[in-house]
Design a protein around this motif. Structure first.
Motif, short mmCIF file in Angstrom:
data_model
loop_
_atom_site.label_atom_id
_atom_site.label_comp_id
_atom_site.label_asym_id
_atom_site.label_seq_id
_atom_site.Cartn_x
_atom_site.Cartn_y
_atom_site.Cartn_z
N HIS A 206 0.84 -1.20 0.00
CA HIS A 206 0.00 0.00 0.00
C HIS A 206 0.87 1.25 0.00
CE1 HIS A 206 -4.09 1.46 0.47
NE2 HIS A 206 -3.60 2.44 1.22
N PRO A 207 0.56 2.24 -0.85
CA PRO A 207 1.37 3.45 -0.88
C PRO A 207 1.28 4.24 0.43
CG PRO A 207 -0.38 3.52 -2.54
CD PRO A 207 -0.51 2.24 -1.83
N ILE A 208 2.38 4.77 0.90
CA ILE A 208 2.44 5.46 2.18
C ILE A 208 1.59 6.73 2.18
CG2 ILE A 208 4.52 6.79 1.67
CD1 ILE A 208 3.68 5.20 5.04
N ASN A 209 1.45 7.37 1.03
CA ASN A 209 0.66 8.60 1.00
C ASN A 209 -0.85 8.33 1.03
OD1 ASN A 209 0.60 7.55 -1.56
ND2 ASN A 209 0.81 9.50 -2.60
N LYS A 210 -1.25 7.08 0.99
CA LYS A 210 -2.67 6.72 1.07
C LYS A 210 -2.94 5.84 2.30
CE LYS A 210 -3.46 6.97 -3.86
NZ LYS A 210 -4.01 6.28 -5.03
N ILE A 211 -2.13 5.99 3.32
CA ILE A 211 -2.23 5.13 4.51
C ILE A 211 -3.55 5.38 5.26
CG2 ILE A 211 -1.08 6.55 6.24
CD1 ILE A 211 -0.26 2.91 5.60
N LYS A 212 -4.11 6.58 5.14
CA LYS A 212 -5.38 6.89 5.82
C LYS A 212 -6.53 6.02 5.31
CE LYS A 212 -4.25 11.52 7.27
NZ LYS A 212 -4.62 12.93 7.27
N LEU B 84 -7.48 3.08 7.71
CA LEU B 84 -8.06 3.29 9.04
C LEU B 84 -9.42 2.59 9.13
CD1 LEU B 84 -7.07 7.01 9.53
CD2 LEU B 84 -6.07 5.01 10.62
N PRO B 85 -9.82 2.16 10.31
CA PRO B 85 -11.05 1.36 10.45
C PRO B 85 -12.30 2.02 9.88
CG PRO B 85 -9.82 1.32 12.50
CD PRO B 85 -9.13 2.29 11.59
N TRP B 86 -12.41 3.34 9.96
CA TRP B 86 -13.61 4.00 9.46
C TRP B 86 -13.57 4.24 7.97
CZ3 TRP B 86 -10.44 5.93 13.27
CH2 TRP B 86 -9.53 6.90 12.87
N ASN B 87 -12.45 4.01 7.31
CA ASN B 87 -12.33 4.19 5.86
C ASN B 87 -12.27 2.88 5.09
OD1 ASN B 87 -12.21 6.97 6.12
ND2 ASN B 87 -10.00 6.99 6.25
N LEU B 88 -12.19 1.76 5.78
CA LEU B 88 -11.92 0.49 5.13
C LEU B 88 -13.13 -0.43 5.22
CD1 LEU B 88 -9.62 -1.15 3.80
CD2 LEU B 88 -9.09 -2.03 6.04
N THR B 89 -13.47 -1.02 4.11
CA THR B 89 -14.50 -2.06 4.09
C THR B 89 -13.78 -3.41 4.08
OG1 THR B 89 -15.94 -0.63 2.81
CG2 THR B 89 -16.48 -2.96 2.85
N ILE B 90 -14.01 -4.19 5.14
CA ILE B 90 -13.34 -5.48 5.28
C ILE B 90 -14.05 -6.49 4.39
CG2 ILE B 90 -12.63 -7.28 6.89
CD1 ILE B 90 -11.41 -4.68 7.70
N PRO B 91 -13.32 -7.20 3.54
CA PRO B 91 -13.95 -8.23 2.72
C PRO B 91 -14.44 -9.39 3.58
CG PRO B 91 -11.58 -8.21 2.36
CD PRO B 91 -11.90 -7.07 3.28
#
Length: 72
Positions: free
Chosen positions: A54-60, A63-70
């Protein structure tokens, strides 16, 4: 908070202040995941599997509130 008080004896063996800082970080990630309706174990498993590429500039995005877990 119950988990923190139950583990207090184990915290003596972190070895340094940075060990305690890492534990606090993990508690924060797990707590944030629970507050956002996610399963902490699935979240951590997913993030640890993809973070290396994952690119470091897109690490946000991870975060749990931005990620949809498959679904597993």
């Amino acid at each position: 908070l119950r988990v923190i008080s139950l583990g207090r004896k184990n915290y003596l063996f972190f070895g340094s202040d940075s060990g305690g800082d890492r534990a606090a970080l993990m508690y924060t990630l797990i707590g944030s995941c629970k507050l956002n309706g996610g399963a902490p174990e699935a979240y951590l498993r997913h993030v640890l599997a993809i973070i290396a590429d994952h690119p470091i500039n897109k690490i946000k995005e991870l975060l749990p509130w931005n990620l949809t877990i498959p679904a597993e």
